[in-house]
Design an enzyme around this catalytic site. Structure first.
Site, mmCIF file in Angstrom:
data_model
loop_
_atom_site.group_PDB
_atom_site.id
_atom_site.type_symbol
_atom_site.label_atom_id
_atom_site.label_comp_id
_atom_site.label_asym_id
_atom_site.label_seq_id
_atom_site.Cartn_x
_atom_site.Cartn_y
_atom_site.Cartn_z
ATOM 1 C CE LYS A 49 -42.330 -1.351 31.125
ATOM 2 N NZ LYS A 49 -42.034 0.080 31.311
ATOM 3 C CD GLN A 93 -42.073 3.208 29.096
ATOM 4 O OE1 GLN A 93 -42.735 2.342 29.644
ATOM 5 N NE2 GLN A 93 -40.748 3.221 29.147
ATOM 6 C CG ASP A 116 -42.149 3.241 36.676
ATOM 7 O OD1 ASP A 116 -41.624 2.124 36.565
ATOM 8 O OD2 ASP A 116 -42.201 4.082 35.770
#
Ligand code: NDP
Length: 288
Positions: A49, A93, A116
């Site tokens: 990413k 994450q 997200d």
């Protein structure tokens, strides 16, 4: 059978992001990654990413905490990122170590920076079909793949196998929403006669986490199959000792389909591309 090329479609999305990001100069869209611990898959996902962010002209910072970080320490860092006007998106994450309550952690991210899409407000806005809701990147990528590959969705029966917060549930909400207009069934591990239900699908979204679980007898001829799964299976011919396969038995299912995504090269690259799109949107909004 048509192969839906996730790499090519992700590149289209990323080139649009690159162009729009350049128009924001001197502001540089900035996504802040937070990783807890050294889970190898998380290390590689975040690295990928970060690399993509750099390629589209965005800033990507990373803070790594040891796996025994306290909730208070993590929250203090998230509060600082929330308050920093140069940060437009925040991504923690997953998975997190067991002592950190995921929902609480995701909800600590300011809704305006929740790129997200895992926070309660983002999910609520998505289900309410309010404009500007950040949809979780993987399901957003699923819908974008369908849209950009010209798959008709209105009035068609989509069966989503899997009901997780990060894939199954938001995928179902997006497919149901106006614009996609699917008739949606969500299946999970307690579903009875799963094969018969999946066989009714015009569109199958497989998000189960079990290698090659969706077999040819479960798929109606002419269906569109989107395989979200990423599973490692042993493979002695590979240097790593494993290879990646999806949740769909691709070789057997593909000949029956109207269209299908491969693994790798299907949904995976779209997840990263949609994260960049969400960060860009957050930045554009912050700029007014
Ligand atoms: P989870 O483990 O959180 O959820 C799996 C879902 O599948 C659950 O809802 C579970 O049901 C259901 N399930 C499990 N076994 C069965 C079964 N035998 N029959 C029917 N349903 C079953 O996984 P995720 O949603 O996080 O991920 C799913 C897959 O997608 C994984 O392979 C993951 O690696 C991949 N993934 C890929 C991404 C990408 O970028 N391409 C991003 C995120 C995930 P129940 O709720 O009842 O337990």
């Amino acid at each position: 059978m048509r192969l839906i090329d996730g790499n090519a479609i992700a590149q289209q999305v990323l080139s649009e992001v690159r162009e729009r990001a350049a128009r924001l100069a001197p502001t540089v869209p900035h996504v802040a990654f937070v990783r807890v611990g050294e889970d190898p898959a998380s290390v590689s996902y975040v690295a990928k990413k970060q690399k993509t962010a750099a390629e589209v002209g965005m800033k990507a910072s990373l803070t790594v905490f040891p796996s025994d970080v306290t909730k208070a320490e993590l929250f203090a860092h998230l509060d600082a990122l929330n308050a920093d006007p140069s940060v437009h998106g925040i991504l923690i994450q997953a998975p997190l170590p067991k002592h950190l309550p995921e929902t609480e952690v995701f909800n600590r991210v300011a809704p305006s920076k929740d790129v997200d899409g895992f926070g309660t407000q983002s999910i609520g806005r998505l289900v309410q079909e309010l404009p500007g809701a950040f949809a979780a990147c993987t399901p957003a990528g699923v819908v974008e793949l369908l849209r950009r590959s010209g798959v008709e969705t209105a009035g068609r029966h989509a069966v989503v196998v899997g009901r997780s917060l990060i894939v199954g549930k938001p995928a179902a909400a997006l497919l149901l929403a106006k614009g996609c207009d699917c008739t949606v069934t969500v299946a999970h591990s307690k579903t009875r006669d799963l094969a018969a239900i999946v066989r009714q699908a015009d569109i199958v979204v497989a998000a189960i986490g079990r290698p090659r679980f969706i077999t040819a007898d479960m798929v109606k001829p002419g269906a569109v199959v989107i395989d979200v799964g990423i599973n490692r299976v042993p493979d002695a011919t590979k240097k790593t000792g494993f290879r990646i396969v999806g949740d769909v038995d691709f070789d057997a299912v593909a000949p029956k389909c109207e269209a299908i995504t491969p693994v790798p090269g299907g949904v995976g690259p779209m997840t990263v591309a949609m994260l960049m799109m969400n960060t860009l949107t957050a930045c554009e909004r912050a700029r007014g």
